[in-house]
Design a protein around this motif. Structure first.
Motif, PDB file in Angstrom:
ATOM      1  N   SER A  74       0.826  -1.207   0.000  1.00  0.00           N
ATOM      2  CA  SER A  74       0.000   0.000   0.000  1.00  0.00           C
ATOM      3  C   SER A  74       0.862   1.260   0.000  1.00  0.00           C
ATOM      4  O   SER A  74       0.455   2.299  -0.539  1.00  0.00           O
TER       5      SER A  74
ATOM      6  N   ASN B 146      -6.791   0.689  -4.320  1.00  0.00           N
ATOM      7  CA  ASN B 146      -6.874   0.969  -2.878  1.00  0.00           C
ATOM      8  C   ASN B 146      -8.052   0.281  -2.198  1.00  0.00           C
ATOM      9  O   ASN B 146      -7.897  -0.256  -1.093  1.00  0.00           O
TER      10      ASN B 146
ATOM     11  N   ILE C 195      -7.029  -3.283  -1.553  1.00  0.00           N
ATOM     12  CA  ILE C 195      -6.013  -3.375  -0.500  1.00  0.00           C
ATOM     13  C   ILE C 195      -6.670  -3.247   0.868  1.00  0.00           C
ATOM     14  O   ILE C 195      -6.398  -4.022   1.791  1.00  0.00           O
TER      15      ILE C 195
END
Length: 319
Positions: A203, A216, A219
């Motif tokens: 990340s 994102n 993640i």
């Protein structure tokens, strides 16, 4: 062995062994031989050895090398002898491709290629393949933990169901099963820990990679799944401890029952033994020895003493 995959449409297709590796988006190395490692090195990617993969320092497991991101996690799988184990798997993430290096056989690496297009991130880029593999590993860990939960349910029914009685062999087998599930749970927890570290590292470096902003949500979702599985693992660990204590307690109770039975038998035979010992001394001045009723009287006295002892033990509720 070397397995190479390229993107065809929205799916991963396995490439022929003689195909050019430069066209591969994902290269999976399983116990790589020197020629296979050299073929990947020709693409500008250095393949770590098993000793390097087993280093426990964070700096040795998460680092950048010549423009590629190297992340090593510990994943449950099978050894070459099909024995359960947990071994390191290294993800080498380059701009053009993903290379994975492993020396054991985690199941997600066998199941992911066929359903890579159905994973959340998809498989249109090396980053998405990496996250798809992480998602597949998390799903496999969830399956293992569900299996552990079902096994603990069966053990609880065996130990607490009252069906074992005094069968010590059943209890010992239950204790072995608990230990096996505890070892599996330990491997799962280690994998969750290393996965969380790898995702945290990814990340951070993803911000500098093109096209990763859209990743994102995946993640964060994977991180939440790992944390939820960590809570579940804590719960299962508590169940393993409870099952271990309960099984050991049942084994102790079974042993106590055996000792109690032997103690009762010894107590029943103690008065007759004392009487027999007295009459076995053969002193001259023992008038009963010369009487014809002496032997039957001694037998009756021994039997009566045993009966009286049994009545007293029963009255005191010791048996």
């Amino acid at each position: 062995m070397l397995f190479a995959y390229q993107i065809e449409g929205d799916k991963l297709a396995r490439m022929a062994p003689e195909a050019d590796l430069a066209a591969a988006t994902w290269i999976d190395l399983y116990r790589p031989m020197p020629p296979q490692s050299a073929a990947v090195a020709a693409l500008g990617i250095e393949v770590p050895s098993l000793d390097e993969m087993e280093e426990i320092e964070i700096s040795a497991r998460l680092y950048r090398n010549a423009g590629t991101e190297v992340m090593t996690v510990v994943v449950p799988g099978l050894s070459t002898s099909k024995a359960p184990m947990a071994g390191p798997v290294t993800f080498i993430l380059a701009p053009e491709r993903l290379v994975t290096v492993r020396h054991h056989a985690p199941r997600p690496f066998e199941t992911f290629p066929a359903r890579a297009d159905r994973s959340g991130p998809g498989c249109s880029s090396p980053d998405r393949i990496f996250l798809g593999l992480i998602e597949e590993i998390i799903g496999r860990l969830a399956d293992l933990m569900e299996g552990t939960g079902r096994a603990l349910d069966d053990i609880a029914r065996t130990v607490f169901g009252g069906q074992t009685g005094k069968n010590g062999a059943v209890l010992k087998e239950a204790l072995v099963s608990i230990g096996r599930e505890g070892e599996l749970l330990g491997r799962v927890r280690l994998c969750l820990l290393t996965l969380e570290r790898a995702l945290s590292y990814f990340s951070q470096i993803a911000e500098g990679r093109p096209g990763t902003k859209a990743l994102n949500p995946f993640i964060k979702g994977a991180t939440r799944d790992i944390q939820a599985l960590g809570v579940h693992a804590d719960f299962l660990s508590a169940r393993v401890s409870l099952a271990t204590d309960a099984t050991l307690g049942m084994i102790s109770l079974a042993q106590n029952d055996t000792v109690r039975i032997l103690s009762v038998i010894a107590a029943l035979f103690l008065p007759p033994t004392l009487i027999a010992s007295a009459y076995g001394m053969n002193f001259v001045n023992m008038p009963e020895l010369a009487q014809p009723w002496g032997y039957p009287a001694a037998l009756a006295l021994m039997a009566g003493s045993a009966v009286v002892t049994w009545v007293i033990l029963k009255w005191r509720r010791w048996i």
